[in-house]
Design a protein around this motif. Sequence first.
Motif, PDB file in Angstrom:
ATOM      1  N   ARG A  74       6.098  42.543 -30.134  1.00 38.44           N
ATOM      2  CA  ARG A  74       7.093  41.945 -30.165  1.00 38.44           C
ATOM      3  C   ARG A  74       6.783  40.192 -29.867  1.00 38.44           C
ATOM      4  O   ARG A  74       7.092  39.156 -30.704  1.00 38.44           O
ATOM      5  N   GLU A  75       5.894  39.907 -28.992  1.00 42.84           N
ATOM      6  CA  GLU A  75       5.284  38.813 -29.023  1.00 42.84           C
ATOM      7  C   GLU A  75       4.575  38.246 -30.190  1.00 42.84           C
ATOM      8  O   GLU A  75       4.645  36.933 -30.453  1.00 42.84           O
ATOM      9  N   GLU A  76       3.969  39.070 -30.899  1.00 45.03           N
ATOM     10  CA  GLU A  76       3.392  38.696 -32.191  1.00 45.03           C
ATOM     11  C   GLU A  76       4.371  38.368 -33.308  1.00 45.03           C
ATOM     12  O   GLU A  76       3.754  38.116 -34.358  1.00 45.03           O
ATOM     13  N   GLY A  77       5.661  38.674 -33.004  1.00 46.18           N
ATOM     14  CA  GLY A  77       6.485  38.406 -34.204  1.00 46.18           C
ATOM     15  C   GLY A  77       6.927  39.601 -35.016  1.00 46.18           C
ATOM     16  O   GLY A  77       7.388  39.419 -36.067  1.00 46.18           O
ATOM     17  N   ALA A  78       6.610  40.751 -34.455  1.00 49.01           N
ATOM     18  CA  ALA A  78       6.714  41.949 -35.675  1.00 49.01           C
ATOM     19  C   ALA A  78       8.326  42.183 -35.591  1.00 49.01           C
ATOM     20  O   ALA A  78       8.799  42.047 -34.708  1.00 49.01           O
ATOM     21  N   MET A  79       8.658  42.537 -36.887  1.00 52.28           N
ATOM     22  CA  MET A  79      10.087  42.805 -37.261  1.00 52.28           C
ATOM     23  C   MET A  79      10.241  44.293 -36.511  1.00 52.28           C
ATOM     24  O   MET A  79       9.809  45.196 -36.538  1.00 52.28           O
ATOM     25  N   MET A  80      11.575  44.325 -35.671  1.00 54.73           N
ATOM     26  CA  MET A  80      12.020  45.487 -35.019  1.00 54.73           C
ATOM     27  C   MET A  80      13.593  45.639 -35.396  1.00 54.73           C
ATOM     28  O   MET A  80      14.156  44.571 -35.547  1.00 54.73           O
ATOM     29  N   CYS A  95       5.690  50.150 -38.262  1.00 57.97           N
ATOM     30  CA  CYS A  95       5.923  51.068 -39.213  1.00 57.97           C
ATOM     31  C   CYS A  95       4.833  52.303 -39.038  1.00 57.97           C
ATOM     32  O   CYS A  95       3.682  52.157 -38.458  1.00 57.97           O
ATOM     33  N   GLY A  96       5.227  53.563 -39.424  1.00 54.51           N
ATOM     34  CA  GLY A  96       4.426  54.629 -39.209  1.00 54.51           C
ATOM     35  C   GLY A  96       3.838  55.265 -40.633  1.00 54.51           C
ATOM     36  O   GLY A  96       3.383  56.444 -40.503  1.00 54.51           O
ATOM     37  N   GLY A  97       4.420  54.474 -41.736  1.00 51.26           N
ATOM     38  CA  GLY A  97       4.048  55.258 -43.031  1.00 51.26           C
ATOM     39  C   GLY A  97       2.967  54.983 -43.521  1.00 51.26           C
ATOM     40  O   GLY A  97       1.834  54.332 -43.162  1.00 51.26           O
ATOM     41  N   GLU A 145       7.558  63.710 -44.008  1.00 47.32           N
ATOM     42  CA  GLU A 145       8.846  62.891 -44.376  1.00 47.32           C
ATOM     43  C   GLU A 145       9.341  62.033 -42.995  1.00 47.32           C
ATOM     44  O   GLU A 145       9.625  62.718 -41.996  1.00 47.32           O
ATOM     45  N   SER A 146       9.313  60.492 -43.148  1.00 50.53           N
ATOM     46  CA  SER A 146       9.569  59.914 -41.869  1.00 50.53           C
ATOM     47  C   SER A 146       9.703  58.504 -42.284  1.00 50.53           C
ATOM     48  O   SER A 146       9.031  58.046 -43.168  1.00 50.53           O
ATOM     49  N   VAL A 190       3.011  51.364 -30.258  1.00 50.90           N
ATOM     50  CA  VAL A 190       3.467  51.139 -31.714  1.00 50.90           C
ATOM     51  C   VAL A 190       2.540  50.949 -32.670  1.00 50.90           C
ATOM     52  O   VAL A 190       1.248  50.382 -32.174  1.00 50.90           O
ATOM     53  N   ARG A 191       2.791  51.019 -33.902  1.00 55.16           N
ATOM     54  CA  ARG A 191       1.673  50.702 -35.010  1.00 55.16           C
ATOM     55  C   ARG A 191       2.301  49.604 -35.693  1.00 55.16           C
ATOM     56  O   ARG A 191       3.527  49.687 -36.336  1.00 55.16           O
ATOM     57  N   VAL A 192       1.745  48.746 -36.097  1.00 56.70           N
ATOM     58  CA  VAL A 192       2.040  47.417 -36.717  1.00 56.70           C
ATOM     59  C   VAL A 192       1.342  47.088 -37.963  1.00 56.70           C
ATOM     60  O   VAL A 192       0.055  47.337 -38.164  1.00 56.70           O
TER      61      VAL A 192
END
Length: 417
Positions: free
Chosen positions: A179-185, A209-211, A44-45, A195-197
């Motif tokens: 962040r530069e690639e525009g990933a939602m944070m 996201c890690g799901g 669960e996460s 991180v995982r995108v």
Amino acid sequence: EEINYAGSAQLKVDQASLLRYRKISDKSGEHYQLVFSETPFYAESGGQVGDKGWIRSGGHSIEVMDTIKENDLILHITKQLPENIEGKYELEVDATRRKDAERNHSATHLLHAALRSVLGDHVVQKGSLVAPDYLRFDFSHYEKISDDQLERIEALVNQKIRENIPLKEQRSIPLGQAREEGAMMLFGEKYDENVRVITFDDSFSKELCGGCHVSSTGVISYFKIIQETSVSSGVRRIEALTGRHAELWIREKTRELQGIQRMLKSSGKVKDQVRHLLQENKDLKKEIDRLKEKAASGKAGELKSKSTAHNGYNFLIEKIELSHAKQLKSMLFELEKQLNPAVVFLAASAGEKAQLGLIISKDILTEQDWNAGQLIKEWSSLIKGGGGGQNFFAVAGGKDRSGLDKAVQTAREYFLN
């Protein structure tokens, strides 16, 4: 070994070793938490619920009831320990449940992007729940979403599902690059350096996201919003279904609609017929209220003859029976009007309920220190109830009809002695 939790994630491992375990006792009872050398289970996460499944060894099977994470360890929750602690184990995830969760998780990403597209860039995720049977998504927005907007949001998500957009997964990339690639944070959220995108179309949905996710959006099959509500000031919530759960929901609603059509004995537009029935019901209620008023007026005429003149005022203090509790108020005002200046006290039984009502002409209140609200509040204890009102008019309701006679006696002693 790092386990891949994306759409192509493992659902089974064959040679896992039990590294550690502990027994837990809480309000739900006793259970065990097991840690293995490798596992296909998702803990669960990030709003996604943990996997369920089985641990097998030598023909012996144990159910995994839940999976959680603690101190970077994946804990498998079971009711019992494996028979051979030193053995090798086959760990298998409930595949149907996992795949349903994957559909819902990927759908939350599409929903987030659709919300921003339809409502504006101010929309930001405020929380989520990804379960196998439904998804819940909380987000920032300042007003209720209109039916038209909800339809557009749902249609946009389903359009992206039909496009069958392949999953693009970037693992362990630098946060700055994401962040530069525009990933939602999420504002205020703390992230690791790497991180995982998860991306479904670079121009539509790109989030950290890690799901677990589907391999392509077409796997989601169908997306259906079932509810939109307010969570708190400036935060809205959407609940939705995907895949077979959406299909079952639509099937159930279709059956309900067909059942209503059969009840109405018509194949026409149900909405128009229901509107007609509601108006007809409204008109009938008005007619019933008019007849009740007429009946109350007639009963008031009968009661008027029982009034008593005392010290220049007319007093009517009686126990009566009513067919409906709403009659008491109109009867009191009608009697006061006919007997003015008057004091009217009625102890009424309406079905299983007991009622007390008192009205005092305003001219009397300029001469007498009487207060209907205070008196009714005091006398309501006789019927095991409560009530009150203004100085000239008050009512009370209770559950003890046996106290009505005592209430009449008390009122007569107060006003007439």
